[in-house]
Design a protein around this motif. Structure first.
Motif, PDB file in Angstrom:
ATOM      1  N   SER A  18       4.273  -3.306  19.436  1.00 54.37           N
ATOM      2  CA  SER A  18       4.943  -3.969  20.330  1.00 54.37           C
ATOM      3  C   SER A  18       6.251  -3.026  20.759  1.00 54.37           C
ATOM      4  N   HIS A  19       6.752  -3.511  22.001  1.00 54.94           N
ATOM      5  CA  HIS A  19       8.063  -2.706  22.610  1.00 54.94           C
ATOM      6  C   HIS A  19       9.063  -3.552  22.082  1.00 54.94           C
ATOM      7  N   GLU A  20       9.090  -4.847  21.516  1.00 56.80           N
ATOM      8  CA  GLU A  20      10.045  -5.497  21.108  1.00 56.80           C
ATOM      9  C   GLU A  20       9.909  -5.541  19.421  1.00 56.80           C
ATOM     10  N   ASP A  21      11.252  -5.973  18.795  1.00 54.67           N
ATOM     11  CA  ASP A  21      11.305  -5.980  17.441  1.00 54.67           C
ATOM     12  C   ASP A  21      10.669  -7.257  16.928  1.00 54.67           C
ATOM     13  N   ILE A  22       9.342  -6.929  16.430  1.00 56.06           N
ATOM     14  CA  ILE A  22       8.559  -8.136  15.672  1.00 56.06           C
ATOM     15  C   ILE A  22       8.452  -8.234  14.326  1.00 56.06           C
ATOM     16  N   ARG A  23       9.143  -7.283  13.645  1.00 57.69           N
ATOM     17  CA  ARG A  23       9.137  -7.129  12.238  1.00 57.69           C
ATOM     18  C   ARG A  23       9.356  -8.240  11.456  1.00 57.69           C
ATOM     19  N   THR A  24      10.263  -9.158  11.940  1.00 57.37           N
ATOM     20  CA  THR A  24      10.314 -10.331  11.116  1.00 57.37           C
ATOM     21  C   THR A  24       9.193 -11.507  11.165  1.00 57.37           C
ATOM     22  N   GLU A  25       8.535 -11.644  12.302  1.00 59.86           N
ATOM     23  CA  GLU A  25       7.469 -12.313  12.268  1.00 59.86           C
ATOM     24  C   GLU A  25       6.046 -11.741  11.983  1.00 59.86           C
ATOM     25  N   LEU A  26       6.077 -10.362  11.891  1.00 63.73           N
ATOM     26  CA  LEU A  26       4.929  -9.932  11.467  1.00 63.73           C
ATOM     27  C   LEU A  26       5.056  -9.735   9.990  1.00 63.73           C
ATOM     28  N   LEU A  27       6.038  -9.356   9.205  1.00 70.36           N
ATOM     29  CA  LEU A  27       6.206  -9.585   7.980  1.00 70.36           C
ATOM     30  C   LEU A  27       5.723 -10.792   7.281  1.00 70.36           C
ATOM     31  N   ALA A  28       6.076 -11.684   7.862  1.00 69.32           N
ATOM     32  CA  ALA A  28       6.189 -13.287   7.287  1.00 69.32           C
ATOM     33  C   ALA A  28       4.529 -13.536   7.680  1.00 69.32           C
ATOM     34  N   ALA A  29       3.946 -13.000   8.988  1.00 73.02           N
ATOM     35  CA  ALA A  29       2.515 -13.248   9.159  1.00 73.02           C
ATOM     36  C   ALA A  29       1.450 -12.527   8.095  1.00 73.02           C
ATOM     37  N   VAL A  30       1.792 -11.414   7.875  1.00 73.03           N
ATOM     38  CA  VAL A  30       1.203 -10.649   6.816  1.00 73.03           C
ATOM     39  C   VAL A  30       1.344 -11.146   5.375  1.00 73.03           C
ATOM     40  N   LEU A  31       2.543 -11.655   4.930  1.00 77.45           N
ATOM     41  CA  LEU A  31       2.494 -12.215   3.819  1.00 77.45           C
ATOM     42  C   LEU A  31       1.857 -13.464   3.518  1.00 77.45           C
ATOM     43  N   GLN A  32       1.545 -14.103   4.674  1.00 77.81           N
ATOM     44  CA  GLN A  32       0.788 -15.470   4.574  1.00 77.81           C
ATOM     45  C   GLN A  32      -0.469 -15.246   4.735  1.00 77.81           C
ATOM     46  N   GLU A  33      -1.101 -14.244   5.355  1.00 75.57           N
ATOM     47  CA  GLU A  33      -2.559 -13.731   5.448  1.00 75.57           C
ATOM     48  C   GLU A  33      -2.902 -13.399   4.033  1.00 75.57           C
ATOM     49  N   LEU A  34      -1.771 -12.517   3.538  1.00 75.48           N
ATOM     50  CA  LEU A  34      -2.484 -11.763   2.342  1.00 75.48           C
ATOM     51  C   LEU A  34      -2.099 -12.901   1.182  1.00 75.48           C
ATOM     52  N   GLU A  35      -1.529 -13.790   1.112  1.00 71.20           N
ATOM     53  CA  GLU A  35      -1.489 -14.713   0.103  1.00 71.20           C
ATOM     54  C   GLU A  35      -2.739 -15.531   0.113  1.00 71.20           C
ATOM     55  N   SER A  36      -3.243 -15.856   1.294  1.00 72.07           N
ATOM     56  CA  SER A  36      -4.150 -16.927   1.526  1.00 72.07           C
ATOM     57  C   SER A  36      -5.696 -16.484   1.200  1.00 72.07           C
ATOM     58  N   SER A  37      -5.665 -14.912   1.320  1.00 71.15           N
ATOM     59  CA  SER A  37      -6.846 -14.414   1.317  1.00 71.15           C
ATOM     60  C   SER A  37      -7.245 -13.267   0.061  1.00 71.15           C
ATOM     61  N   TYR A  38      -6.138 -12.695  -0.490  1.00 74.52           N
ATOM     62  CA  TYR A  38      -6.546 -11.406  -1.182  1.00 74.52           C
ATOM     63  C   TYR A  38      -7.330 -11.843  -2.443  1.00 74.52           C
ATOM     64  N   GLN A  39      -7.801 -12.937  -2.913  1.00 75.39           N
ATOM     65  CA  GLN A  39      -8.503 -13.220  -4.071  1.00 75.39           C
ATOM     66  C   GLN A  39      -9.988 -13.202  -3.783  1.00 75.39           C
ATOM     67  N   SER A  40     -10.307 -13.236  -2.332  1.00 77.27           N
ATOM     68  CA  SER A  40     -11.515 -13.434  -1.758  1.00 77.27           C
ATOM     69  C   SER A  40     -12.248 -12.035  -1.979  1.00 77.27           C
ATOM     70  N   THR A  41     -13.749 -12.308  -2.493  1.00 72.88           N
ATOM     71  CA  THR A  41     -14.521 -10.863  -2.390  1.00 72.88           C
ATOM     72  C   THR A  41     -15.432 -10.896  -1.021  1.00 72.88           C
ATOM     73  N   ASP A  42     -15.412 -12.219  -0.475  1.00 68.29           N
ATOM     74  CA  ASP A  42     -16.213 -12.003   0.691  1.00 68.29           C
ATOM     75  C   ASP A  42     -15.792 -11.049   1.812  1.00 68.29           C
ATOM     76  N   LEU A  43     -16.999 -10.273   2.191  1.00 64.82           N
ATOM     77  CA  LEU A  43     -16.661  -9.250   3.177  1.00 64.82           C
ATOM     78  C   LEU A  43     -16.857  -9.569   4.495  1.00 64.82           C
ATOM     79  N   THR A  44     -17.190 -10.843   4.665  1.00 64.97           N
ATOM     80  CA  THR A  44     -17.673 -11.582   6.099  1.00 64.97           C
ATOM     81  C   THR A  44     -16.334 -11.054   7.003  1.00 64.97           C
TER      82      THR A  44
END
Ligand code: BTN
Length: 251
Positions: A168-194
């Motif tokens: 991005s050309h804007e500072d999106i770090r706050t939103e991006l970090l929150a979104a990555v953490l959310q996605e990781l928390e909800s999916s990291y235990q899955s072993t589904d490769l789909t």
């Protein structure tokens, strides 16, 4: 411009446990090293280490990872309770892609094994470095994530700049970090490769994969259940590749 602070991220965070405890630094050698140190001292699962810059950021294969201001450089501590699944790096990579795409509205893909790229140019926007320890009653995995969230490409060395992009050309770090953490928390235990196959820009492409003692060229046809890349060579052989120094998409 929105501030990138612990408070701003906490205010946006929807996770239950990931990133609820955090260490914020202006500069550090490597957030992975900080997280590893904390892990060995018994820090809890979910610890987040963020630094605005890194002086000795590391990539895969011990490569230098340039970490100028404006990028998102962080590590999280997971405790899978035993040997982590070999698919964990890919599952985390797909989670990062979803977050990048949601926040930036740019299509984002995973170039096997660990590159985060923006489509359609497939320029590198980030990468993941997972490091772990099993045993001594203190098993852990540190997931290090580097994203060129809002970097000035001129701050990167020319050879890195040649293949890199900023998200991005804007500072999106706050939103991006929150979104990555959310996605990781909800999916990291899955072993589904789909979800990984859906994001993996390597599949269906002609590739050259190089490792220490050899290389192969062919069509990347699939990921095996463990996340290894399956390549079909022109003479009809199938090679299953676990790790490599370089994986180049030829076309
Ligand atoms: C790669 O593409 O080779 C992986 C790059 C991983 C970089 C991140 S930045 C945060 C964490 N700290 C490090 O030293 N490396 C990872």
């Amino acid at each position: 411009m929105k501030p990138f602070t612990a408070e701003a991220v906490a205010a946006r965070l929807g996770t239950r446990w990931l990133g609820r405890q955090s260490i914020w630094l202006d500069v550090v050698g490597s957030t992975n090293d900080e997280a590893r140190r904390a892990a060995s001292e018994g820090a809890p699962e979910g610890l987040l280490v963020v630094s605005r810059t890194q002086s000795a950021g590391r990539g895969r294969m011990g490569r230098t990872w340039m970490s100028p201001l404006g990028g998102l450089w962080f590590s999280v501590l997971l405790r899978p309770g035993g040997p982590p699944s070999p698919t964990l790096p890919l599952v985390c990579g797909a989670a990062v892609c979803r977050a990048v795409e949601a926040v930036s509205s740019q299509p984002c893909g995973l170039k096997w094994p660990n590159d985060i790229v923006l489509l359609p140019e497939l320029r590198k926007a980030g990468g993941l470095l997972l490091e772990g320890h099993v045993g001594d009653g203190n098993s852990w995995v540190v997931v290090g994530i580097g994203l060129n969230a809002h970097v000035n490409l001129q701050d990167l060395d020319p050879e890195v700049r040649a293949i890199a992009t900023t998200i991005s050309h804007e500072d999106i770090r706050t939103e991006l970090l929150a979104a990555v953490l959310q996605e990781l928390e909800s999916s990291y235990q899955s072993t589904d490769l789909t979800p990984v196959r859906e994001r993996c820009v390597t599949l269906g492409k002609q590739v050259r994969v190089e490792w220490e003692s050899g290389q192969v060229e062919g069509l990347a046809v699939d990921l095996d259940p463990q996340g290894a890349l399956v390549v079909q060579t022109p003479d009809g052989r199938t090679e299953t590749i676990w790790s490599c120094q370089h994986c180049t998409i030829l076309g």
